[in-house]
Design an enzyme around this catalytic site. Structure first.
Site, PDB file in Angstrom:
ATOM      1  NE  ARG A  10     -39.033 -31.260 -17.272  1.00 53.10           N
ATOM      2  CZ  ARG A  10     -38.294 -30.194 -16.998  1.00 53.10           C
ATOM      3  NH1 ARG A  10     -37.146 -30.004 -17.614  1.00 53.10           N
ATOM      4  NH2 ARG A  10     -38.677 -29.298 -16.110  1.00 53.10           N
ATOM      5  CG  HIS A  43     -32.113 -25.971 -14.258  1.00 47.58           C
ATOM      6  ND1 HIS A  43     -32.129 -27.344 -14.095  1.00 47.58           N
ATOM      7  CD2 HIS A  43     -33.394 -25.569 -14.272  1.00 47.58           C
ATOM      8  CE1 HIS A  43     -33.383 -27.760 -14.033  1.00 47.58           C
ATOM      9  NE2 HIS A  43     -34.171 -26.707 -14.141  1.00 47.58           N
ATOM     10  CD  GLU A  54     -33.895 -20.820 -11.049  1.00 45.37           C
ATOM     11  OE1 GLU A  54     -34.776 -21.540 -10.545  1.00 45.37           O
ATOM     12  OE2 GLU A  54     -33.530 -20.891 -12.219  1.00 45.37           O
ATOM     13  CG  ASN A 110     -39.840 -17.271 -14.784  1.00 48.47           C
ATOM     14  OD1 ASN A 110     -40.087 -17.548 -15.958  1.00 48.47           O
ATOM     15  ND2 ASN A 110     -39.407 -18.162 -13.920  1.00 48.47           N
ATOM     16  NE  ARG A 167     -36.061 -19.511 -16.207  1.00 51.18           N
ATOM     17  CZ  ARG A 167     -36.801 -20.607 -16.254  1.00 51.18           C
ATOM     18  NH1 ARG A 167     -38.105 -20.545 -16.046  1.00 51.18           N
ATOM     19  NH2 ARG A 167     -36.245 -21.757 -16.505  1.00 51.18           N
TER      20      ARG A 167
HETATM   21  P1  ADP Z   1     -39.039 -25.851  -9.624  1.00 50.69           P
HETATM   22  O1  ADP Z   1     -38.174 -26.694 -10.487  1.00 50.69           O
HETATM   23  O2  ADP Z   1     -40.468 -25.824 -10.044  1.00 50.69           O
HETATM   24  O3  ADP Z   1     -38.470 -24.478  -9.295  1.00 50.69           O
HETATM   25  P2  ADP Z   1     -38.534 -26.425  -6.824  1.00 50.69           P
HETATM   26  O4  ADP Z   1     -37.089 -26.143  -6.823  1.00 50.69           O
HETATM   27  O5  ADP Z   1     -39.450 -25.535  -6.062  1.00 50.69           O
HETATM   28  O6  ADP Z   1     -39.088 -26.646  -8.274  1.00 50.69           O
HETATM   29  O7  ADP Z   1     -38.697 -27.920  -6.281  1.00 50.69           O
HETATM   30  C1  ADP Z   1     -39.963 -28.512  -6.220  1.00 50.69           C
HETATM   31  C2  ADP Z   1     -39.830 -29.896  -5.677  1.00 50.69           C
HETATM   32  O8  ADP Z   1     -39.093 -29.866  -4.448  1.00 50.69           O
HETATM   33  C3  ADP Z   1     -41.178 -30.507  -5.297  1.00 50.69           C
HETATM   34  O9  ADP Z   1     -41.678 -31.247  -6.356  1.00 50.69           O
HETATM   35  C4  ADP Z   1     -40.840 -31.399  -4.147  1.00 50.69           C
HETATM   36  O10 ADP Z   1     -40.689 -32.703  -4.644  1.00 50.69           O
HETATM   37  C5  ADP Z   1     -39.521 -30.932  -3.640  1.00 50.69           C
HETATM   38  N1  ADP Z   1     -39.567 -30.506  -2.242  1.00 50.69           N
HETATM   39  C6  ADP Z   1     -39.933 -29.321  -1.743  1.00 50.69           C
HETATM   40  N2  ADP Z   1     -39.858 -29.329  -0.395  1.00 50.69           N
HETATM   41  C7  ADP Z   1     -39.425 -30.551  -0.030  1.00 50.69           C
HETATM   42  C8  ADP Z   1     -39.130 -31.197   1.208  1.00 50.69           C
HETATM   43  N3  ADP Z   1     -39.276 -30.563   2.369  1.00 50.69           N
HETATM   44  N4  ADP Z   1     -38.693 -32.472   1.169  1.00 50.69           N
HETATM   45  C9  ADP Z   1     -38.533 -33.101   0.000  1.00 50.69           C
HETATM   46  N5  ADP Z   1     -38.784 -32.569  -1.198  1.00 50.69           N
HETATM   47  C10 ADP Z   1     -39.225 -31.302  -1.222  1.00 50.69           C
END
Ligand code: ADP
Length: 402
Positions: free
Chosen positions: A245, A184, A388, A7, A95
């Site tokens: 966003r 996505h 992913e 990626n 990706r």
């Molecule tokens: P990306 O879109 O970058 O792949 P992720 O799917 O890893 O992102 O999600 C990231 C977001 O998930 C973080 O910004 C955070 O807000 C949220 N997050 C991660 N762990 C937790 C948790 N235990 N409780 C609440 N929110 C969480």
């Protein structure tokens, strides 16, 4: 067969090496700050096993090729590495963010495919060039491996015209290809497939609403296993409230900002993509920080959570209307998998629509697909972790067997 998943971003490369015999992860890593004065590569070998090893190096990493070379050195290290030679990698899955209208499925990368990815650069000016860098590096370093492009947009190519057209002059679609593409897609498709597995039913029979809530957020209406509408649009800005966003706004806000706030188009674009969403509302874009702030009495953090979950609910309602019958709602990604409060608030008051959350099941920590609705709930609600990299590796394998 070993598959390397890449990626590639503008200044970073995420990679994962999988052994597809058991779908196990042999190595997972990140090359960061490419082209900056000090780059970083971090790679975990054999993650999750008792022989797990984290290798970290800081160095100037001039470009994607040097970054990937460093990764290959770690992967093939004769004492600690996970492969004897680069030639052990049978295929590389890439990706690619934007396939435009050209790609409905993952595709072996040929010079024509690369040209088509290049043609779609105006649709994803930041992402597609970086994805192409990753492809070129992999072609150079893994010449013997088959290279496959897995597009974020492909799953959504089944969306019908009445859902992908904007009510804009038709020429904008014909000449500039302005329409909804959705993103996505790999994640939505993956969790939909996992849902079919846990329910023991063919995906082609299922109507689902898949909700991906991470830094980026999107929701997809899946009818008989195919995407028929999705919240992200021409770019990954439309729809749900995301980390930074805005999601949906009145399009006239652009003109208002230009006329009244002395902002040019670049500033408006940056405002909507980088300084809006949860961050715009309360100054924080990580949901964990937002919960901590709410506990400490921060009213703006409370508002940000309320705005995000209200928007989720509005889209669930819209997609229920699109689908008619809904078999399951699926939450996934960082927030979707971990945040019981967001899930509960997004579904609050939807009992008359046949959605009843089981509060106890919803509050459990879960690493595997978990049903979080009550038995009597007409619409099931699931938490299904997305993956992913595994999804890209599986798609890559599927292409090879075609
Ligand atoms: P990306 O879109 O970058 O792949 P992720 O799917 O890893 O992102 O999600 C990231 C977001 O998930 C973080 O910004 C955070 O807000 C949220 N997050 C991660 N762990 C937790 C948790 N235990 N409780 C609440 N929110 C969480």
């Amino acid at each position: 067969m070993k598959i390397l998943v890449i990626n590639s971003g503008s200044s970073s490369i995420k990679f994962q090496l999988l052994d597809m015999a058991h779908e196990s992860v042999l190595a997972s890593g990140l090359v960061e700050r490419i082209g900056e004065s000090q780059g970083l590569i971090k790679c975990t070998l054999r993650p999750g096993t008792d022989k797990a090893l984290v290798v970290e190096k800081m160095d100037y990493i001039a470009d994607h090729t040097s970054g990937m070379r460093l990764a290959v050195e770690i992967l093939t290290d004769k004492d600690q590495g996970v492969i004897a030679d680069k030639s052990d990698v049978g295929a590389v899955g890439h990706r690619v963010v934007h396939g435009g209208e050209d790609f409905h499925q993952p595709t072996v990368i040929t010079s024509e495919v690369l040209a088509a990815i290049e043609k779609n650069i105006p649709l994803a000016p930041l992402h597609n060039p970086a994805n192409m860098d990753g492809i070129r590096v992999a072609q150079e370093l893994f010449g013997g491996a088959i290279q496959v492009a897995v597009f974020d947009t492909a799953f959504h190519q089944t969306i019908p015209p009445h859902a992908y057209h904007y009510a804009l002059p038709y020429e904008l679609y014909e000449k500039e290809r302005v329409r909804r593409y959705g993103f996505h897609g790999t994640s939505h498709k993956f969790v939909a497939g996992e849902c079919a597995k846990v329910k023991g039913r063919p995906l082609e029979e299922l109507n689902l609403i898949t909700i991906h809530l991470g830094n980026g957020c999107s929701m997809t209406a899946v009818e008989n296993g195919r995407s028929v509408d999705t919240s992200l649009g021409f770019t990954p800005l439309e729809g749900l409230v995301m980390g930074t966003r805005s999601g949906d706004v009145d399009p006239a806000i652009h003109a208002f900002l230009a006329r009244n706030c002395n902002m040019d188009i670049e500033a408006i674009d940056a405002l909507l993509n980088k300084d809006s969403g949860l961050k715009g509302l309360c100054g924080m874009n990580d949901m964990r920080d937002i919960h901590a702030a709410i506990t400490a009495g921060n009213e703006r953090a409370k508002l940000a959570l309320a705005v995000q979950t209200y928007r989720n609910k509005k889209y669930i309602g819209a997609f229920m209307a699109v689908l008619g019958r809904v078999d399951a709602i699926i939450f996934t990604a960082g927030i979707g998998e971990n945040d019981e409060v967001v899930r509960a608030m997004s579904l609050q008051g939807l009992e008359p629509f046949g959605i009843s959350l089981d509060r106890e099941a919803n509050s459990r920590r879960m690493k595997n697909p978990t049903l979080i609705s009550k038995k009597k709930s007409r619409v099931q609600v699931w938490v299904i972790p997305t993956n992913e990299e595994l999804a890209i590796a599986r798609e890559t394998r599927t292409v090879l067997s075609r």
